[in-house]
Write an enzyme that holds these catalytic residues in place. Sequence first.
Site, PDB file in Angstrom:
ATOM      1  N   VAL B  13      13.390 -71.636  14.356  1.00 51.96           N
ATOM      2  CA  VAL B  13      12.751 -72.728  15.111  1.00 51.96           C
ATOM      3  C   VAL B  13      12.298 -73.835  14.158  1.00 51.96           C
ATOM      4  O   VAL B  13      12.490 -75.023  14.440  1.00 51.96           O
ATOM      5  CB  VAL B  13      11.571 -72.191  15.947  1.00 51.96           C
ATOM      6  CG1 VAL B  13      10.784 -73.348  16.573  1.00 51.96           C
ATOM      7  CG2 VAL B  13      12.078 -71.232  17.035  1.00 51.96           C
ATOM      8  N   ARG B  38       6.463 -66.885  -0.632  1.00 51.88           N
ATOM      9  CA  ARG B  38       7.793 -66.374  -1.006  1.00 51.88           C
ATOM     10  C   ARG B  38       8.844 -67.497  -1.033  1.00 51.88           C
ATOM     11  O   ARG B  38       9.765 -67.486  -1.850  1.00 51.88           O
ATOM     12  CB  ARG B  38       8.196 -65.308   0.029  1.00 51.88           C
ATOM     13  CG  ARG B  38       9.174 -64.288  -0.426  1.00 51.88           C
ATOM     14  CD  ARG B  38       9.427 -63.262   0.688  1.00 51.88           C
ATOM     15  NE  ARG B  38       9.851 -63.867   1.947  1.00 51.88           N
ATOM     16  CZ  ARG B  38       9.248 -63.685   3.114  1.00 51.88           C
ATOM     17  NH1 ARG B  38       8.183 -62.931   3.207  1.00 51.88           N
ATOM     18  NH2 ARG B  38       9.711 -64.265   4.207  1.00 51.88           N
ATOM     19  N   SER B  39       8.717 -68.432  -0.090  1.00 50.14           N
ATOM     20  CA  SER B  39       9.725 -69.508   0.023  1.00 50.14           C
ATOM     21  C   SER B  39       9.335 -70.762  -0.750  1.00 50.14           C
ATOM     22  O   SER B  39      10.140 -71.697  -0.867  1.00 50.14           O
ATOM     23  CB  SER B  39       9.931 -69.880   1.492  1.00 50.14           C
ATOM     24  OG  SER B  39      10.393 -68.767   2.221  1.00 50.14           O
ATOM     25  N   CYS B 128       9.914 -69.727  25.538  1.00 47.02           N
ATOM     26  CA  CYS B 128      11.242 -70.337  25.737  1.00 47.02           C
ATOM     27  C   CYS B 128      11.763 -70.198  27.172  1.00 47.02           C
ATOM     28  O   CYS B 128      12.162 -71.186  27.800  1.00 47.02           O
ATOM     29  CB  CYS B 128      12.237 -69.725  24.755  1.00 47.02           C
ATOM     30  SG  CYS B 128      12.160 -67.929  24.637  1.00 47.02           S
ATOM     31  N   LYS B 205       4.223 -63.063  29.824  1.00 48.29           N
ATOM     32  CA  LYS B 205       4.145 -64.476  29.421  1.00 48.29           C
ATOM     33  C   LYS B 205       4.772 -65.370  30.487  1.00 48.29           C
ATOM     34  O   LYS B 205       4.228 -66.417  30.837  1.00 48.29           O
ATOM     35  CB  LYS B 205       4.914 -64.691  28.109  1.00 48.29           C
ATOM     36  CG  LYS B 205       4.208 -64.271  26.839  1.00 48.29           C
ATOM     37  CD  LYS B 205       5.166 -64.567  25.654  1.00 48.29           C
ATOM     38  CE  LYS B 205       4.902 -63.694  24.462  1.00 48.29           C
ATOM     39  NZ  LYS B 205       6.035 -63.715  23.495  1.00 48.29           N
ATOM     40  N   ARG B 227      17.526 -58.783  27.033  1.00 51.62           N
ATOM     41  CA  ARG B 227      18.251 -59.333  25.881  1.00 51.62           C
ATOM     42  C   ARG B 227      19.737 -59.057  26.063  1.00 51.62           C
ATOM     43  O   ARG B 227      20.140 -57.929  26.370  1.00 51.62           O
ATOM     44  CB  ARG B 227      17.756 -58.656  24.595  1.00 51.62           C
ATOM     45  CG  ARG B 227      18.309 -59.281  23.324  1.00 51.62           C
ATOM     46  CD  ARG B 227      17.680 -60.596  22.968  1.00 51.62           C
ATOM     47  NE  ARG B 227      16.274 -60.462  22.601  1.00 51.62           N
ATOM     48  CZ  ARG B 227      15.431 -61.488  22.520  1.00 51.62           C
ATOM     49  NH1 ARG B 227      15.839 -62.719  22.767  1.00 51.62           N
ATOM     50  NH2 ARG B 227      14.165 -61.293  22.190  1.00 51.62           N
ATOM     51  N   HIS B 234      19.397 -69.255  26.599  1.00 47.10           N
ATOM     52  CA  HIS B 234      18.959 -68.280  27.605  1.00 47.10           C
ATOM     53  C   HIS B 234      19.454 -68.689  29.002  1.00 47.10           C
ATOM     54  O   HIS B 234      19.506 -69.876  29.321  1.00 47.10           O
ATOM     55  CB  HIS B 234      17.429 -68.241  27.670  1.00 47.10           C
ATOM     56  CG  HIS B 234      16.751 -67.676  26.465  1.00 47.10           C
ATOM     57  ND1 HIS B 234      17.420 -67.031  25.449  1.00 47.10           N
ATOM     58  CD2 HIS B 234      15.422 -67.636  26.125  1.00 47.10           C
ATOM     59  CE1 HIS B 234      16.537 -66.629  24.535  1.00 47.10           C
ATOM     60  NE2 HIS B 234      15.336 -66.996  24.913  1.00 47.10           N
TER      61      HIS B 234
END
EC number: 1.2.1.11
Lengths: 330, 330
Positions: B13, B38-39, B128, B205, B227, B234
């Site tokens: 995202v 870490r990034s 979403c 949700k 899923r 979706h």
Amino acid sequence: MYHVAVIGATGAVGQKMLQVLAELDFPVSRLSAYASARSAGNTVQFKGEDITIQALTPNITEDGIDVALFAAGGTISEQYAPLLAENGTLVVDNSSAFRMQETIPLVVPEVNPQAIQATDRLIANPNCSTIQSVVALAPLQSLGFERINYTTYQAVSGSGQKGIEDLARGARGEEPVNYPHPIHDNILPHIDVFLENGYTKEEQKMIDETRKILNLPALPVSATCVRVPVTNSHSVAINVTFTQPTTVAAIREALENAPGVVLIDDVANTRYPMPLDASGTDDVYVGRIRQDDSLANTFHLWCVADNIRKGAASNAVQVARQAIEQSIHS
Amino acid sequence: MYHVAVIGATGAVGQKMLQVLAELDFPVSRLSAYASARSAGNTVQFKGEDITIQALTPNITEDGIDVALFAAGGTISEQYAPLLAENGTLVVDNSSAFRMQETIPLVVPEVNPQAIQATDRLIANPNCSTIQSVVALAPLQSLGFERINYTTYQAVSGSGQKGIEDLARGARGEEPVNYPHPIHDNILPHIDVFLENGYTKEEQKMIDETRKILNLPALPVSATCVRVPVTNSHSVAINVTFTQPTTVAAIREALENAPGVVLIDDVANTRYPMPLDASGTDDVYVGRIRQDDSLANTFHLWCVADNIRKGAASNAVQVARQAIEQSIHS
């Protein structure tokens, strides 16, 4: 022991019928396999032996067939199934050609075996998605159905070998041949042809066949049928409204003791029905049973089954066995 | 022009937020990218330029950020989003951490822009599946909603890069790492964790957020979230009951003129919404509109959208723009 014929022996369902006849130990004295002239001379396997495929012609009535399982599409069934049935052969037809004819039984042995009369010689095998749905719902019929709404996730094997090939083609980056759009990495809200009312024929079949099998001709039923990129086994999200209050516990109990049903409903351990687990079996798996608080007396069920086995081949073989038993005991 | 920060810039995202900020021509004077330590030091691209990723620390409040888009998960949002908002930064948070807090607006710009007050500094971006569903339903709200039932077909990109990787792993014959079961060639009736009532958090949700966004706190809503082995976009089968009679034609007309909606409902030419067509766009596609004869005043809609764009990144950018406009005009 019976001389059994499989009509359409080269297709996905026909091949599975041969396998299931052997696995379920159907009393076969002789097995004949028929297909189009194109396949004649080729062989199929039955119990490890080669069976030479014969071209289907009207002379089939002279072949002394006791039991014929049809899986060659509606046109072939319309032409040959009545011919054999009138000649005394017990015919189980997997096409949709005769399902809604009033005088022809439409049978799922766990649900409506009583629909078969001893004299019946032509019995229709229901639509794949319908079979698994009514196996899951029939144990709940005593609670009184007020409304059923189906939303399906149907595997490409429901379109036969050509559906499976289209999924594989897509994975290789090739264009589809069978479906109007790619099915790989995609979802098609479209199974069978569209009717004037905006429903597909598949959706209308689920509505009409559910009513006939449950013997509830006025039951409010609706359906949305959807193709998903899965090789085998259909899933159906069932939203069912009862005429009276009930509980998740009561539904679970009814399903635990129901023939042909396996309850998998242990979400704490991430156990629920899935296509990969259903494939290769003859059971109908039900789980994710929840009260739907948005409508009175309404519940969600998640139902998965092997559409080629219980949804077609196995149910046809079970219907043939049921019809034979009813003939013997009548 | 604004100093815009993306928090969680390396995720599916977050990366899409960077792309959408550029595509939608958001007035960015400076772009900062934050991720875990870490990034830090790696780079992400914005308008063709390398942006060095900074480690997220509480010192972020000193970085002079005007607009912060959060896509780093609920824990990070809980810690940093209020901190920035109290400091005057306009925060749009894609996590579920604040969505159901009464004082925090939950916004889809086409549906409830009025939920944003000029003084709001923390705005939640909805789930979403909920975003695309309410974009399709809001144009029909004047018909009066009595009940909504969702059945979803959700892409693996909804689980981020690790969902996409699990689908690819399965195609290579490898075991899943992210999901509890294989998603390749399979269907999982399971998104997010299970709650005590048997629903998943994803299903809850959809129920709760639909009510809040439509400002109908007592509206009967139910959901089954599933899923499917699709990379992106979706699909939602919506079964909607109105308080009054209406027609397919009236629904079509309302949707044809609705912001953010594209009507694709021409089944005679096999045209209906599909994930492959929706991916890469910001619209919500609706089709297969049919009367559901099994329940009074009830209709079926089939709704597809890019869950990473309209379902997350694009909606967040649109919310930020809407909030800025409301601040300017207040």
